[in-house]
Write an enzyme that holds these catalytic residues in place. Structure first.
Site, PDB file in Angstrom:
ATOM      1  NE  ARG A 135      -4.155   1.763   1.254  1.00 37.19           N
ATOM      2  CZ  ARG A 135      -5.094   2.316   0.514  1.00 37.19           C
ATOM      3  NH1 ARG A 135      -5.075   2.185  -0.788  1.00 37.19           N
ATOM      4  NH2 ARG A 135      -6.086   2.991   1.073  1.00 37.19           N
ATOM      5  CB  THR A 157      -9.514  -0.558  -6.972  1.00 39.99           C
ATOM      6  OG1 THR A 157      -9.481   0.586  -6.123  1.00 39.99           O
ATOM      7  CG2 THR A 157      -8.586  -1.613  -6.428  1.00 39.99           C
ATOM      8  CD  GLU A 190      -4.960   4.658  -2.467  1.00 40.55           C
ATOM      9  OE1 GLU A 190      -6.125   4.645  -2.034  1.00 40.55           O
ATOM     10  OE2 GLU A 190      -4.641   4.180  -3.567  1.00 40.55           O
ATOM     11  CG  ASP A 205      -8.557   5.554   0.288  1.00 42.00           C
ATOM     12  OD1 ASP A 205      -9.540   6.186  -0.152  1.00 42.00           O
ATOM     13  OD2 ASP A 205      -8.229   4.446  -0.141  1.00 42.00           O
TER      14      ASP A 205
END
Length: 563
Positions: free
Chosen positions: A85, A359, A398, A401
């Site tokens: 990640r 995604t 990202e 998030d």
């Protein structure tokens, strides 16, 4: 309202294979994965080759500039999980997206260089290959290099994937030069050539992950960040490390499930929901009935309040994994579910003190029974829509998030808490759920999907559709879906998911149910079933092949390919 672009009434037959199966969102990548298996590579080798290939042929989500998760179940029954990640840059602060009044600045966490987390995909693929693969790096990257260097012809599904991103890509000079022609969208039959990306891939092939994190690629990304108000530093890349973690594990009606642990919420929430539903006769109640729907919604409601308030990066937050996956906790939740009236989300309290629909997920199994489930992402479609000049690499957004401000919804409507606040080096909480199901010590199902917060409920539904409702793998993936995520307190559905009679019953119990306005992009699941098309064939031993694969009918460019 116009009809759906995919068929709900009849799904195509699952694809059969005896020696291997690869299911991805782009047919060229699927073929590359199968070629690796044919050449003697294992499922991890194929997963790495597919990951690099998707960065070329599926740029809306496939990536070198993002990150993701890989769940691995080896033929000997052992399982592991790789977390690659994205991480927050060292200069990140918890209030970096708030204005002087303490309110979120629109677009700051999605559209600017401040939105970019430190990418992890290359490090993840290289660790997987080195530790669990069998083939050399040059063999696995070569197909992606060829596709980037020589280009590939855009088919209808490829063109469709660009539709919502063309305007954004046009705003970035480096991206526009690659993905548009004279400022106009690429046309059907055009050849997409990505020379800079081919160069980046060749550098990785030659030098491994160091080429990305220690060399010119990192320098060029940092240079672009510095020139555009970002905070990425070379040390962010140099210090990036993949985490190998123990998967979350649970058992549902005799089936063993391994899935993603924190920093993903996916495995925990799936297990929590399944544990709650295990106490009810779902198969008897039936797919799409008011009672099955009500019980699923209430289990989702309780699990998502835990997800959104208690979970975060395990290096920064103590996640209540044991509690949330326990059968005792599920029993407590069942005791709190009113059998006659809808629950009220605002009245629920936490159990303890999202990435985009763009995604992508792929599922692979090889001749020896090694199974791999991978979900990776740029977050939004094409991430920030920005390419670092000279790299050909699209960069993620990202950082959205994270919790920009507790109690304020993110891009996908998730209301999250302090556990997911921004901190340097921290990974944002995810919903990605690459999942592998086994029974009696043997692989049974490989499954996952894109879909933002809906990833969890899409994956959950596919598992239930096979185990509880007896659907074949294709039907289980294509079946229309429902979703609830605690807040907003609303049941979302795809068209035709629930009958008018069911809707009337649910409304009478106090549920607010409506068609999701974004239903046309509600996930693209990729699944494999072992031993039969459906549970009946598996239990009877009447399957005509060993593996059965299916790509979501919502995935117009995807393919399941077996051999």
């Amino acid at each position: 309202m116009s009809g759906p672009p995919f068929a709900f009434a009849a799904s195509p037959a699952p694809v059969e294979g005896n020696d291997g199966m690869v299911v991805t969102a782009q047919h060229l990548a699927s073929r590359i994965g199968v070629d690796v298996l044919r050449d003697g590579g294992n499922a991890v080798d194929a997963a790495v080759a597919v990951g690099y290939a998707l960065a070329v042929v599926y740029p809306t989500a496939g990536n070198l500039g993002g990150g993701g998760f890989m769940t691995i179940r080896l033929a000997d029954g052992t399982s592991t999980f790789l977390d690659f990640r994205e991480r927050a840059p060292k200069a990140a602060t918890r209030d970096m997206y708030l204005d002087a009044a303490g309110e979120p600045v629109p677009g700051a966490s999605t559209d600017t260089y401040l939105a970019i987390g430190v990418p992890g995909s290359v490090a993840g693929f290289e660790m997987a290959r080195e530790k669990y693969g069998t083939l050399g790096r040059d063999r696995l990257i070569a197909p992606a290099i060829a596709l980037a260097r020589d280009g590939f012809v855009l088919e209808p599904g490829d063109i469709a994937s660009f539709t919502d991103g063309n305007d954004m890509l046009a705003k970035d000079p480096a991206a526009s030069r690659i993905f548009l022609k004279d400022g106009e969208p690429l046309s059907l039959g055009a050849r997409l050539v990505q020379s800079d990306l081919a160069g980046s891939l060749q550098a990785i092939s030659d030098r491994g992950a160091d080429a990305f994190y220690q060399g010119e690629i990192a320098d060029l990304i940092v240079k672009a960040s510095e020139a555009n108000g970002g905070i990425l530093a070379k040390s962010d890349f140099e210090d990036y490390a993949v985490r190998e973690l123990e998967p979350v594990a649970c058992n549902y009606r005799g089936y063993d499930i391994v899935s993603s642990p924190p920093p993903s919420s996916g495995g925990l929430v799936i297990c929590e929901i399944l544990n709650v539903l295990e106490g009810y006769p779902i198969s008897y109640l039936g797919y799409g009935s008011a009672e099955t729907t009500r019980l699923m919604v209430e289990a989702m409601r309780h699990a998502f309040v835990d997800r959104n308030t208690a979970l975060g990066d395990p290096d920064f937050v103590e996640n209540p994994v044991e509690k949330l996956t326990s059968k005792a906790y599920a029993e407590e939740i069942r005791a709190r579910i009113d059998p006659y009236r809808a629950g009220v989300s605002e009245e629920l309290t936490p159990a303890s003190a999202a990435e985009s629909r763009e995604t992508t997920h792929y599922s692979i199994i090889d001749k020896d029974g090694n199974a791999v489930a991978v979900t990776y992402t740029l977050n939004g479609s094409f991430g920030t829509g920005k390419v670092a000049e000279g790299t050909g690499i699209l960069l993620n957004n990202e950082m959205d998030d994270f919790t920009s401000k507790p109690g304020v919804p993110n891009l996908y409507g998730l209301v999250q808490g302090e556990a997911n606040a921004i901190e340097p080096g921290k990974s944002p909480l995810s919903s990605m759920s690459p999942t592998i199901v086994s029974r009696d010590g043997k692989p049974f199902m490989v499954i996952g999907s894109p879909g933002g917060s809906r990833i969890i409920t899409i994956t959950l539904s596919a598992i239930m559709n096979v185990i509880d409702h007896g659907m074949d793998i294709s039907e289980a993936i294509d079946a229309p879906r429902i979703h609830h995520q605690w807040l907003p307190d609303r049941v979302y559905m795809e068209p035709y998911a629930l009958s008018p009679d069911t809707l009337r019953i649910l409304a009478g119990m106090g549920y607010t149910v409506g068609i999701d306005p974004d239903w046309t992009i509600w996930g693209e699941a990729a699944g494999i079933l072992v031993g039969g098309r459906d549970l009946r064939e598996i239990e009877a031993g009447t399957g005509t092949a060993r593996y059965y694969g299916a790509i979501d009918s919502r995935a117009t460019a995807g393919a399941a390919i077996g051999y």
